[in-house]
Write a protein that holds these residues in place. Structure first.
Motif, PDB file in Angstrom:
ATOM      1  N   ASP A 512       0.828  -1.206   0.000  1.00 34.51           N
ATOM      2  CA  ASP A 512       0.000   0.000   0.000  1.00 34.51           C
ATOM      3  C   ASP A 512       0.860   1.253   0.000  1.00 34.51           C
ATOM      4  O   ASP A 512       0.533   2.250  -0.666  1.00 34.51           O
ATOM      5  N   ALA A 513       1.962   1.230   0.758  1.00 39.33           N
ATOM      6  CA  ALA A 513       2.857   2.393   0.788  1.00 39.33           C
ATOM      7  C   ALA A 513       3.434   2.673  -0.597  1.00 39.33           C
ATOM      8  O   ALA A 513       3.532   3.831  -1.021  1.00 39.33           O
ATOM      9  N   ALA A 514       3.806   1.624  -1.316  1.00 39.23           N
ATOM     10  CA  ALA A 514       4.395   1.798  -2.648  1.00 39.23           C
ATOM     11  C   ALA A 514       3.385   2.368  -3.631  1.00 39.23           C
ATOM     12  O   ALA A 514       3.721   3.207  -4.471  1.00 39.23           O
ATOM     13  N   ARG A 515       2.135   1.920  -3.529  1.00 40.38           N
ATOM     14  CA  ARG A 515       1.110   2.420  -4.447  1.00 40.38           C
ATOM     15  C   ARG A 515       0.770   3.879  -4.184  1.00 40.38           C
ATOM     16  O   ARG A 515       0.297   4.588  -5.086  1.00 40.38           O
ATOM     17  N   GLY A 516       1.021   4.354  -2.978  1.00 38.62           N
ATOM     18  CA  GLY A 516       0.675   5.728  -2.629  1.00 38.62           C
ATOM     19  C   GLY A 516       1.745   6.742  -2.935  1.00 38.62           C
ATOM     20  O   GLY A 516       1.574   7.930  -2.616  1.00 38.62           O
ATOM     21  N   ARG A 517       2.857   6.306  -3.541  1.00 35.41           N
ATOM     22  CA  ARG A 517       3.952   7.222  -3.842  1.00 35.41           C
ATOM     23  C   ARG A 517       4.333   7.133  -5.311  1.00 35.41           C
ATOM     24  O   ARG A 517       3.982   6.185  -5.993  1.00 35.41           O
ATOM     25  N   THR A 518       5.076   8.127  -5.763  1.00 36.91           N
ATOM     26  CA  THR A 518       5.582   8.068  -7.129  1.00 36.91           C
ATOM     27  C   THR A 518       6.589   6.926  -7.222  1.00 36.91           C
ATOM     28  O   THR A 518       7.256   6.585  -6.227  1.00 36.91           O
ATOM     29  N   PRO A 519       6.742   6.305  -8.388  1.00 39.13           N
ATOM     30  CA  PRO A 519       7.566   5.089  -8.490  1.00 39.13           C
ATOM     31  C   PRO A 519       8.988   5.242  -7.975  1.00 39.13           C
ATOM     32  O   PRO A 519       9.493   4.357  -7.283  1.00 39.13           O
ATOM     33  N   VAL A 525      12.455   3.960  -1.090  1.00 40.99           N
ATOM     34  CA  VAL A 525      12.051   3.735   0.309  1.00 40.99           C
ATOM     35  C   VAL A 525      11.879   2.245   0.577  1.00 40.99           C
ATOM     36  O   VAL A 525      12.303   1.733   1.623  1.00 40.99           O
ATOM     37  N   ALA A 526      11.249   1.524  -0.355  1.00 39.69           N
ATOM     38  CA  ALA A 526      11.056   0.079  -0.163  1.00 39.69           C
ATOM     39  C   ALA A 526      12.385  -0.641  -0.036  1.00 39.69           C
ATOM     40  O   ALA A 526      12.527  -1.571   0.768  1.00 39.69           O
ATOM     41  N   PRO A 554       5.463  -2.892 -10.157  1.00 37.88           N
ATOM     42  CA  PRO A 554       6.691  -3.489 -10.735  1.00 37.88           C
ATOM     43  C   PRO A 554       7.940  -3.152  -9.944  1.00 37.88           C
ATOM     44  O   PRO A 554       8.821  -4.000  -9.765  1.00 37.88           O
ATOM     45  N   GLY A 555       8.012  -1.906  -9.453  1.00 33.37           N
ATOM     46  CA  GLY A 555       9.195  -1.518  -8.695  1.00 33.37           C
ATOM     47  C   GLY A 555       9.336  -2.282  -7.402  1.00 33.37           C
ATOM     48  O   GLY A 555      10.429  -2.731  -7.043  1.00 33.37           O
TER      49      GLY A 555
END
Length: 582
Positions: A512-519, A525-526, A554-555
């Motif tokens: 969810d954190a990844a989907r809420g940010r620019t790639p 951060v991930a 994907p990232g």
């Protein structure tokens, strides 16, 4: 938002030819938005349809040739264009949002001087965050940029400045044809230094505050060094032809030659090669390496030792033995820095807590010897000091350095080194929030803010960890650099018990954190927030379960795949260490 596919790019490339972009940006509004206007001239197949890309905060107006288009027709980042002429003019006006993630028009307020600084990052598809464009690499065109900015600012683009018709108005000459992702811009009260080399103008702009392809086998030439115990060497060079004899090359020149104490392949570093020493040579490195005069030979030997430990072919404890034996004699700063940086990751992840503590104590001793013998005030002294700080558990001496006590002669404890010392004290539980706040007050620079964020995330306190985790998975207000610093400081090998519950939380909350940010920011951060020190089979099982899902960006999928492979290596290496100790 959809990514441009190869089929779409091919079709658009066959339909249109872009001739020019006239870009006009107004950066004077303050706040979170800026005004963007672009006039694009392009040729097209008559009657054809295509699309341009833009990612606006608010799309104000679109005009194609002699007709206004409905801004509401924008679908995600795509602006449909139909009924094209042979010669076309597209004008798009919009309010665009500044970013704090290093994508599009990045805006940063320096805490040291309170000034605003901007820079444009248009790779890979981020020009769409600045102005509308036909955003694919083969549709190159000339750019003419004009900018309205605060009068005290400096503005720099891809081309030379053509005119300053009024304070704060910057007009640049046309560029040569460029791909959209080469569009560049910086703006703000930057400090500039200019020079020229062979007729090419050069400039450095700074914030003036505180300081995939298939493998192909090809012929190679490598050196073969035969070293005796006193470091003397006999060298041969041999051409390797992978097509000959199944890739096997016989060294006929060595037939009948006396056995060397150390046989080094790729001596002289003549080619890219993954080198492994024979067992007898590997055993001799600790004795031979300290006396070798050639820094290139030393670098090849250090590289071989690090690579063998990374692949789990030799125990990390053996690498530590080599560091204790040879590092205090090293005179090349780049070798010392690389060895100390690359080995630290292996020590932290490949050794269990007890073995890690013992290894760090030995490394700290070797660094202290290197520090004591390094020339005062030179880069080698600083490299040794940084590594000693990262490895030592001597909180009293670290605290003394911050107070100016017992600092080696010639070593400047500047802001960067002070933050390194303080962060180590925080990890050791010998400094806390008050000391971090005091250091921020002394160093209010952007770099200081980043190091403070890292230190706060490293505090060995449950409340501090929870606060840092909220920033990592849900924070949207901080800049990308502060987010990354927080993620980097969160996991500490010394705090495995304190952060154990967050291993599971990473796999549960990061999607969810990844989907809420620019790639770009999401991936960084991930990667930094991955529980890299939780070297255990359950961590790999959690990674496998996450990778089995079909809803990952994907990232994030790439980050987890790479990090899981690092975990696999670390588990293999721990097995090797255990076998060597048995």
């Amino acid at each position: 938002m959809p990514s441009l596919t190869r089929v779409e790019a091919t079709a658009r490339g066959a339909t249109i030819t872009v001739e020019s972009y006239q870009v006009d940006l107004d950066l004077t509004g303050g706040g979170d938005l800026f005004r963007s206007r672009v006039e694009i001239r392009f040729r097209a197949t008559p009657g054809a349809a295509t699309f341009a890309e833009i990612k606006p905060h608010t799309l104000l107006g679109v005009r194609l040739n002699d007709r206004d288009l409905d801004p509401g027709a924008l679908a995600d980042n795509r602006l449909p264009l139909s009924d094209l002429h042979v010669d076309n003019t597209l004008v798009v006006e919009a309010e665009m949002a500044y970013s704090n993630t290093g994508e599009g028009m990045h805006r940063f307020v320096d805490p040291a001087d309170g000034e605003t600084y901007l820079y444009a990052v248009t790779f890979l598809d981020n020009v769409q965050r600045i102005f509308a464009a036909f955003d694919q690499p083969d549709l190159k065109a000339s750019f003419v940029l004009t900018v309205t900015a605060p009068p005290e600012w400096t503005v720099v683009g891809n081309a030379e400045l053509a005119a300053n018709p009024a304070p704060g108005r910057w007009e640049f000459a046309p560029t040569a044809p460029l791909a959209t992702y080469f569009f560049s811009l910086i703006a703000g009260p930057y400090h500039v230094r200019r020079a020229e080399h062979d007729g090419v103008p050069l400039g450095i702009y700074v914030v003036q505050t505180a300081p995939e392809s298939a493998a192909v086998l090809r012929p190679h030439r490598i050196g073969v060094g035969r070293y005796s115990m006193d470091g003397t060497v006999e060298r041969d060079e041999v051409d390797l032809d992978p097509a000959a004899d199944g890739g096997r090359t016989v060294l006929g020149a060595l037939t009948g030659a006396p056995a060397a104490r150390l046989l080094l392949l790729n001596d002289g570093d003549l080619t890219f090669a993954k080198v492994r020493l024979d067992p007898a040579s590997a055993d001799a490195v600790r004795l031979v390496l300290p006396g070798l005069a050639d820094p290139l030979t030393r670098a090849v030997l250090w590289g071989e030792a690090l690579d063998a430990a990374t692949d789990g072919e030799r125990p990390v404890t053996g690498l530590v033995d080599l560091m204790v034996a040879a590092l205090p004699a090293e005179t090349e700063v780049i070798i010392a820095e690389d060895v100390l940086t690359l080995s630290r990751s292996l020590v932290d992840r490949y050794l269990d807590p007890l073995a890690r503590s013992a290894a760090l104590a030995r490394i700290a001793g070797a660094c202290r010897q290197l520090l004591d013998g390094a020339p005062a005030g030179e880069s080698l002294q600083l490299a040794a000091a940084r590594a000693w700080v990262a490895a030592t558990t001597d909180a009293d001496l670290l605290t003394g350095w911050l107070a100016g006590r017992e600092v080696p002669a010639g070593l400047k404890v500047d802001a960067e080194l002070r933050w390194s010392v303080l962060c180590r004290l925080v990890v050791l539980g010998a400094a806390g929030a008050a000391e971090i706040a005091a250091e921020v007050a002394a160093d209010p620079s952007s770099a200081g803010a980043e190091r403070a964020a890292l230190c706060r995330a490293a505090l060995p306190d449950a409340a501090a960890k929870q606060a840092a985790w909220e920033i990592i998975v849900r924070g949207t207000e901080l800049s990308n650099r502060l987010l990354e610093a927080t993620a980097e400081g969160f996991w500490q090998p010394e705090q495995a018990e304190l952060t154990a519950a967050y291993v599971e939380r990473y796999f549960a909350e990061m999607p969810d954190a990844a989907r809420g940010r620019t790639p770009w920011t999401a991936d960084r951060v991930a990667k930094l927030a991955f529980p890299r020190y939780a070297v255990a089979q359950p961590t790999r099982e959690a990674a496998a379960a996450l990778l089995a899902r079909d809803d990952l960006t994907p990232g994030l999928r790439r980050v987890i795949t790479d990090a899981d492979d690092d975990l696999r290596r670390a588990l293999v290496a721990r097995t090797a260490v255990a076998a060597a100790a048995a």
